[in-house]
Design an enzyme around this catalytic site. Structure first.
Site, PDB file in Angstrom:
ATOM      1  N   CYS A   1      33.323  52.811  39.314  1.00  0.00           N
ATOM      2  CA  CYS A   1      31.999  52.856  39.931  1.00  0.00           C
ATOM      3  C   CYS A   1      31.037  52.054  39.059  1.00  0.00           C
ATOM      4  O   CYS A   1      31.393  51.593  37.968  1.00  0.00           O
ATOM      5  CB  CYS A   1      31.527  54.297  40.062  1.00  0.00           C
ATOM      6  SG  CYS A   1      31.314  55.136  38.465  1.00  0.00           S
TER       7      CYS A   1
ATOM      8  N   HIS B   1      28.812  59.903  30.146  1.00  0.00           N
ATOM      9  CA  HIS B   1      28.629  61.274  30.635  1.00  0.00           C
ATOM     10  C   HIS B   1      27.310  61.901  30.210  1.00  0.00           C
ATOM     11  O   HIS B   1      26.940  62.964  30.724  1.00  0.00           O
ATOM     12  CB  HIS B   1      29.777  62.151  30.130  1.00  0.00           C
ATOM     13  CG  HIS B   1      31.107  61.499  30.271  1.00  0.00           C
ATOM     14  ND1 HIS B   1      31.700  60.787  29.248  1.00  0.00           N
ATOM     15  CD2 HIS B   1      31.939  61.398  31.329  1.00  0.00           C
ATOM     16  CE1 HIS B   1      32.857  60.297  29.667  1.00  0.00           C
ATOM     17  NE2 HIS B   1      33.020  60.650  30.912  1.00  0.00           N
TER      18      HIS B   1
ATOM     19  N   HIS C   1      32.829  70.245  29.621  1.00  0.00           N
ATOM     20  CA  HIS C   1      32.693  68.880  30.117  1.00  0.00           C
ATOM     21  C   HIS C   1      31.464  68.241  29.488  1.00  0.00           C
ATOM     22  O   HIS C   1      30.399  68.857  29.393  1.00  0.00           O
ATOM     23  CB  HIS C   1      32.590  68.858  31.639  1.00  0.00           C
ATOM     24  CG  HIS C   1      32.738  67.480  32.214  1.00  0.00           C
ATOM     25  ND1 HIS C   1      31.716  66.563  32.219  1.00  0.00           N
ATOM     26  CD2 HIS C   1      33.810  66.859  32.781  1.00  0.00           C
ATOM     27  CE1 HIS C   1      32.137  65.439  32.783  1.00  0.00           C
ATOM     28  NE2 HIS C   1      33.410  65.597  33.126  1.00  0.00           N
TER      29      HIS C   1
ATOM     30  N   GLU D   1      29.362  66.065  30.458  1.00  0.00           N
ATOM     31  CA  GLU D   1      28.163  65.979  31.292  1.00  0.00           C
ATOM     32  C   GLU D   1      27.405  67.302  31.299  1.00  0.00           C
ATOM     33  O   GLU D   1      26.166  67.324  31.235  1.00  0.00           O
ATOM     34  CB  GLU D   1      28.530  65.562  32.712  1.00  0.00           C
ATOM     35  CG  GLU D   1      27.313  65.324  33.584  1.00  0.00           C
ATOM     36  CD  GLU D   1      27.656  64.882  34.995  1.00  0.00           C
ATOM     37  OE1 GLU D   1      26.844  65.150  35.901  1.00  0.00           O
ATOM     38  OE2 GLU D   1      28.733  64.281  35.201  1.00  0.00           O
TER      39      GLU D   1
ATOM     40  N   CYS E   1      26.872  62.210  42.812  1.00  0.00           N
ATOM     41  CA  CYS E   1      26.664  60.763  42.829  1.00  0.00           C
ATOM     42  C   CYS E   1      27.331  60.129  44.049  1.00  0.00           C
ATOM     43  O   CYS E   1      28.269  60.676  44.635  1.00  0.00           O
ATOM     44  CB  CYS E   1      27.136  60.136  41.525  1.00  0.00           C
ATOM     45  SG  CYS E   1      28.829  59.554  41.502  1.00  0.00           S
TER      46      CYS E   1
ATOM     47  N   SER F   1      39.271  63.668  33.743  1.00  0.00           N
ATOM     48  CA  SER F   1      38.310  63.119  34.698  1.00  0.00           C
ATOM     49  C   SER F   1      37.978  64.154  35.759  1.00  0.00           C
ATOM     50  O   SER F   1      38.819  64.499  36.599  1.00  0.00           O
ATOM     51  CB  SER F   1      38.872  61.857  35.364  1.00  0.00           C
ATOM     52  OG  SER F   1      38.044  61.453  36.432  1.00  0.00           O
TER      53      SER F   1
ATOM     54  N   ASN G   1      35.886  63.880  38.379  1.00  0.00           N
ATOM     55  CA  ASN G   1      35.899  63.344  39.744  1.00  0.00           C
ATOM     56  C   ASN G   1      37.317  63.063  40.208  1.00  0.00           C
ATOM     57  O   ASN G   1      37.649  63.246  41.380  1.00  0.00           O
ATOM     58  CB  ASN G   1      35.011  62.096  39.843  1.00  0.00           C
ATOM     59  CG  ASN G   1      35.664  60.853  39.279  1.00  0.00           C
ATOM     60  OD1 ASN G   1      36.405  60.141  39.963  1.00  0.00           O
ATOM     61  ND2 ASN G   1      35.415  60.577  38.013  1.00  0.00           N
TER      62      ASN G   1
END
Length: 338
Positions: A14, A87, A138, A140, A217, A245, A247
């Protein structure tokens, strides 16, 4: 024998991942005369990407800025710069970098930065923040929570309750003031499951504030939509992703739920022949941090077995770019805090 391969589109990198990787590559080249580059945390969650950066550019990945001095004591000649991963990070890390005299390049995805800014804003306005995520570990979640740690409560996606006991059940979570509560989310979660979780929270907290623009997102949604489009046509799904990951693992869960047979692979070498017994049509997708050459290796694997393989690739690539992050000196950072 597999006769048809359906490639999800979009898939793979992305805009945020491209920006972050290019930031590391450009900094490593520009600072080569000064020394080797340090990156805090894996720049993106894919082992192939980080290994290539280590091998091609001599990049060092650290989980603690104290490791910078340890590397120097071990004889490594390092550039006086740290890149922060895509992140996001808690704000105290920027201060620590400045205290250590390090220049900073913040490669946080702008869509993650948007959530950070929301957390700061709502905390200033006296709201309690319900932050939906998939793990307290995580990166993020650590970064977003770090913007307002005393006013943030971590909440699990309703389908993942119990996987991480540090995340509250949305059906039972409590807040000190139910009249001033807002929900924010990690950007890489299942779209459907996150929306359902927000509905659970709205039923429990009638005054719940939901930001007008979703925190999920565009790349997360687009890749999940592409899997949904392909699923009716395939017997089996392969998802190229690292376990780390978020996502990518949500793509795996989605494919498994839709098709009933989905497997995670890192490269084509992970494909097991027994998976393919009786399979004629295979779907392939990849996480937002997976290089597309790894997908092409999967195509080559099946084409070697069947030269007449049909490859179907429908959909649209994304046309989004993010601005290259700027290198900031310790002095600039301190001045920005006045």
């Amino acid at each position: 024998m597999v006769e048809r391969l359906y490639l999800a589109k979009p898939r793979g990198f992305c805009a945020g991942v491209v920006m972050a990787i290019e930031a590391v590559e450009k900094a490593a080249q520009a600072l080569r005369a000064e020394g080797e580059l340090v990156v805090y945390h894996a720049i993106v969650h894919n082992e192939v990407v980080t290994r290539r950066l280590e091998e091609r550019y001599g990049v060092h990945f650290v989980e603690d800025l104290a490791e910078v001095e340890a590397l120097r004591r071990a004889g490594r000649r390092l550039a006086n710069t740290v890149v922060f991963s895509a992140h996001g990070i808690p704000p105290w890390l920027r201060r620590e970098a400045a205290e250590r005299g390090l220049h900073q390049i913040d490669a946080t995805c702008p869509l993650v930065t948007k959530v950070h800014n929301e957390a700061k804003r709502y905390a200033r306005e006296g709201y309690w923040i319900l932050l939906i995520g998939d793990s307290a570990d995580h990166q993020e979640i650590k970064g977003t929570r770090g913007e307002a740690p005393d006013r943030t409560i971590l909440v699990a996606v309703h389908t993942h309750v119990g996987r991480d006991p540090r995340l509250a059940d949305p059906r039972t979570v409590e807040v000190p003031d139910p009249e001033r509560v807002v929900v924010l989310t990690q950007t890489t979660l299942s779209v459907d499951d996150t929306l359902a979780t927000i509905e659970i929270l709205k039923a429990r907290f009638p005054r719940l504030v939901v930001p007008s623009r979703s925190d999920l997102c565009y790349a997360t949604k687009n890749r999940q939509d592409a899997v949904k489009r392909i699923a009716p046509y395939v017997d089996l799904f392969l998802v190229l992703t690292s376990v780390a990951s978020s996502n990518g693992m949500r793509l795996l869960e989605l494919a498994q739920g839709l098709v009933g047979r989905a497997y995670r692979i890192s490269t084509a070498a992970d494909i097991r022949p027994e998976w393919l017994h009786g399979v004629r049509r295979v779907g392939v997708t990849s996480a937002a941090s997976t290089p597309d050459d790894l997908v092409q290796e999967v195509v080559a694997y099946f084409r070697e077995q069947n030269p007449a393989l049909e490859v179907v690739e429908e959909g649209e690539w994304e046309d989004i770019e993010f601005r290259e992050p700027r290198r900031i000196s310790p002095e600039e950072w301190w001045a920005s805090q006045r």
